[in-house]
Enzyme design. Structure first.
Site, PDB file in Angstrom:
ATOM      1  N   TRP A   1       0.863  -1.187   0.000  1.00 51.94           N
ATOM      2  CA  TRP A   1       0.000   0.000   0.000  1.00 51.94           C
ATOM      3  C   TRP A   1       0.892   1.227   0.000  1.00 51.94           C
ATOM      4  O   TRP A   1       1.842   1.311   0.773  1.00 51.94           O
ATOM      5  CB  TRP A   1      -0.925   0.061   1.224  1.00 51.94           C
TER       6      TRP A   1
ATOM      7  N   GLU B   1      -2.788  -2.929  -2.733  1.00 52.07           N
ATOM      8  CA  GLU B   1      -3.990  -2.388  -2.076  1.00 52.07           C
ATOM      9  C   GLU B   1      -4.342  -1.019  -2.655  1.00 52.07           C
ATOM     10  O   GLU B   1      -3.495  -0.137  -2.755  1.00 52.07           O
ATOM     11  CB  GLU B   1      -3.732  -2.248  -0.565  1.00 52.07           C
TER      12      GLU B   1
ATOM     13  N   LYS C   1      -6.885   2.544  -2.822  1.00 52.87           N
ATOM     14  CA  LYS C   1      -7.470   3.479  -1.856  1.00 52.87           C
ATOM     15  C   LYS C   1      -8.245   4.560  -2.585  1.00 52.87           C
ATOM     16  O   LYS C   1      -7.962   4.857  -3.744  1.00 52.87           O
ATOM     17  CB  LYS C   1      -6.338   4.090  -1.018  1.00 52.87           C
TER      18      LYS C   1
ATOM     19  N   ASP D   1      -9.648  -3.027   0.870  1.00 54.75           N
ATOM     20  CA  ASP D   1      -9.832  -2.598   2.259  1.00 54.75           C
ATOM     21  C   ASP D   1     -11.263  -2.083   2.391  1.00 54.75           C
ATOM     22  O   ASP D   1     -11.703  -1.257   1.584  1.00 54.75           O
ATOM     23  CB  ASP D   1      -8.794  -1.502   2.574  1.00 54.75           C
TER      24      ASP D   1
ATOM     25  N   HIS E   1     -11.894   1.675   1.990  1.00 53.67           N
ATOM     26  CA  HIS E   1     -11.275   2.420   0.900  1.00 53.67           C
ATOM     27  C   HIS E   1     -12.208   2.700  -0.266  1.00 53.67           C
ATOM     28  O   HIS E   1     -11.781   2.759  -1.415  1.00 53.67           O
ATOM     29  CB  HIS E   1     -10.022   1.698   0.419  1.00 53.67           C
TER      30      HIS E   1
ATOM     31  N   ASP F   1     -12.622   6.988   5.959  1.00 49.22           N
ATOM     32  CA  ASP F   1     -11.786   5.813   6.193  1.00 49.22           C
ATOM     33  C   ASP F   1     -11.206   5.867   7.607  1.00 49.22           C
ATOM     34  O   ASP F   1     -10.002   5.998   7.795  1.00 49.22           O
ATOM     35  CB  ASP F   1     -10.675   5.808   5.125  1.00 49.22           C
TER      36      ASP F   1
ATOM     37  N   ASP G   1     -11.050   3.719  10.071  1.00 51.89           N
ATOM     38  CA  ASP G   1     -10.410   2.534  10.648  1.00 51.89           C
ATOM     39  C   ASP G   1     -10.882   2.239  12.064  1.00 51.89           C
ATOM     40  O   ASP G   1     -10.073   1.966  12.955  1.00 51.89           O
ATOM     41  CB  ASP G   1      -8.884   2.668  10.600  1.00 51.89           C
TER      42      ASP G   1
ATOM     43  N   ASP H   1      -7.434  -4.476   9.644  1.00 50.72           N
ATOM     44  CA  ASP H   1      -6.789  -3.168   9.509  1.00 50.72           C
ATOM     45  C   ASP H   1      -7.650  -2.115  10.188  1.00 50.72           C
ATOM     46  O   ASP H   1      -8.570  -1.567   9.592  1.00 50.72           O
ATOM     47  CB  ASP H   1      -6.573  -2.835   8.023  1.00 50.72           C
TER      48      ASP H   1
HETATM   49  C1  RNT Z   1      -4.016   2.718   4.617  1.00 43.80           C
HETATM   50  C2  RNT Z   1      -4.132   1.275   4.312  1.00 43.80           C
HETATM   51  C3  RNT Z   1      -3.033   0.420   4.841  1.00 43.80           C
HETATM   52  C4  RNT Z   1      -2.583   0.815   6.224  1.00 43.80           C
HETATM   53  C5  RNT Z   1      -1.563  -0.101   6.824  1.00 43.80           C
HETATM   54  C6  RNT Z   1      -0.852   0.523   7.952  1.00 43.80           C
HETATM   55  O1  RNT Z   1      -5.135   3.427   4.263  1.00 43.80           O
HETATM   56  O2  RNT Z   1      -5.357   0.779   4.732  1.00 43.80           O
HETATM   57  O3  RNT Z   1      -3.387  -0.903   4.755  1.00 43.80           O
HETATM   58  O4  RNT Z   1      -3.652   0.916   7.107  1.00 43.80           O
HETATM   59  O5  RNT Z   1      -0.745  -0.574   5.841  1.00 43.80           O
HETATM   60 ZN    ZN Z   2      -5.671  -1.338   4.582  1.00 40.44          ZN
END
Ligand code: RNT
Ligand code: ZN
Length: 418
Positions: A183, A225, A227, A258, A261, A293, A295, A325
């Site tokens: 990422w 990954e 975003k 994710d 994302h 996002d 988290d 995550d």
């Molecule tokens: C960031 C991504 C990524 C991170 C980690 C720390 O938006 O989701 O995966 O959260 O790699």
């Molecule tokens: Zn992630």
């Protein structure tokens, strides 16, 4: 409890579902715990000040943040003792250990993760790995692998190549493949004049990293990954969903989705059946966005259930791997791990107890009322009794009993840290 389970088992059997088999399968599906919840995503490189950045943000200041890599491992081990099923640990490159002197990310070697590997072996678990393209002075202007400056790009390409070698060493140490997730934070806050060149450069940089054929692709499983946006990259993200989808597909790499994302009302469960028409493998970053996002700690909500239900309905368990995550600094961080991972495991079990065959049958014969009715009735089946039984079989606390263990750890260990 035993009685409750026996009754529940009968109810599920009435729908043609085998609760014992579901428990066994649910326990065997690996979930990878991210090391970065324990220290609020800061990492332990010896740098001046704390450089988080990269557009991600852990908010809150609950006491007890892990201050060393040792403490991260201690917290992870404590959390894992309260969570049922097969677990892995997902390490980021900025959790390296420098016993014989600090080196920058383009110089990292497997030895900087030897302690992680030894620890994992002691616990009988496997590791996954991530190169770290954020929280670094060379990422400060928002670009890494797609940077206009070739020196900066090459620095990060070398980091990516090193990360693959480290992942391979982890695979060798643990005897299972290591999932390696790329990422990058690249993007910009406002309207770019050129959306094209950074994407070309990113594709070339990834190609340069993956050109290293000395790394065995069956041991180091590469993923990219995507975003939608980050703090400071609201308008343009180089590694967007379209970019990563096309890249993974054309290069035979895995795609990482994710849950946080995408646009706020866009969920990932609907994407799986399309992506898996052609993608070889998916990695899911199991997360919980709230309005952005953010988290948040994963909970047993519809978004989570739908992801796993979809995998069950498509029988795609062997083509998807799961990593968590999230990072919340406003609550007990060990509690955050336990809540989030137990929720993910719960959702796996819930999916394995889905009456897919009957639902499909209803659908094929046009009985859509029955289809909706059964989906709705499933929500109040005695699922909790099956979940409790799963925890009992895994020899971890049943129900809310783990909360007391977390409190003891907080009093005896986490409070000492401040
Ligand atoms: C960031 C991504 C990524 C991170 C980690 C720390 O938006 O989701 O995966 O959260 O790699
Ligand atoms: Zn992630």
């Amino acid at each position: 409890m035993e009685k409750a389970y026996e009754l529940a088992k009968e109810r599920y059997a009435g729908l043609g579902l085998d609760a014992d088999a579901a428990i066994e399968s649910a326990l065997g599906i690996p979930i990878s715990l991210h090391c970065w919840q324990a220290d609020d995503n800061i990492g332990f490189e010896p740098r001046e000040g704390e450089i988080a950045g990269g557009g991600i943000l852990a908010t809150g200041n609950y006491p007890g943040r892990a201050r060393t890599v040792e403490e991260v491992r201690q917290d992870l081990a404590t959390a894992m003792g309260l969570i049922p099923g097969i677990q892995r640990v997902n390490v980021h490159a900025y959790y390296a250990e420098f016993d014989d002197g600090f080196v920058d990310r383009d110089q990292l070697e497997p030895k900087h993760f030897r302690k992680w590997m030894d620890w994992a072996r002691t616990l009988g678990i496997s590791l996954d790995f991530n190169p770290s393209f954020h929280a670094h002075p060379k990422a400060n202007d928002g670009f890494t692998l797609s940077h206009a400056d070739a020196d900066i790009r090459n620095f990060w390409i070398e980091h990516g190549r090193r990360a693959r070698q480290i992942a391979e060493a982890m695979a060798e140490s643990q005897g299972t493949p290591c999932n390696l997730n790329f990422w990058i934070p690249d993007g910009c806050k406002d309207l770019p004049a050129d959306r094209w060149t950074p994407r070309q450069r990113l594709a070339e940089a990834y190609d340069a990293i993956f050109a290293d054929t000395s790394v065995d692709g069956t041991r180091c499983a590469d993923f990219v990954e995507s975003k939608l946006f980050g703090i400071g990259s609201e308008e343009y993200v180089v590694g967007s969903h379209d970019f990563c989808t096309v890249y993974a597909l054309t290069r035979g790499k895995g795609l990482c989705l994710d849950m946080g994302h995408y646009h706020p009302t866009e969920t990932i469960h609907d994407k799986l059946s399309s992506q898996l028409l052609a993608q070889g493998k998916l990695l899911l970053h199991v997360s919980r966005p709230i309005r952005w996002d953010s988290d948040h700690v994963v909970i047993f909500n519809d978004d989570l259930k739908n992801v796993f239900l979809e995998i069950q309905r498509g029988q795609a368990w062997d083509r998807v791997v799961f990593a968590l995550d999230f990072f919340d600094a406003s609550i007990n961080r060990v509690g955050a791990y336990v809540i989030g991972t137990r929720a993910a495991r719960k959702a796996i079990l819930y999916a394995l107890l889905d009456p897919c065959a009957r639902l499909r049958d209803y659908e094929r014969s046009g009985r859509n009322t029955q289809r909706l009715a059964l989906m709705e009735e499933m929500k109040t089946m005695p699922f909790g009794a099956v979940w409790d039984e799963l925890c009992r079989r895994a020899a971890v606390p049943v129900g809310m009993d783990w909360i007391a263990a977390m409190e003891t750890y907080e009093e005896q260990t986490l409070r000492e840290r401040d």
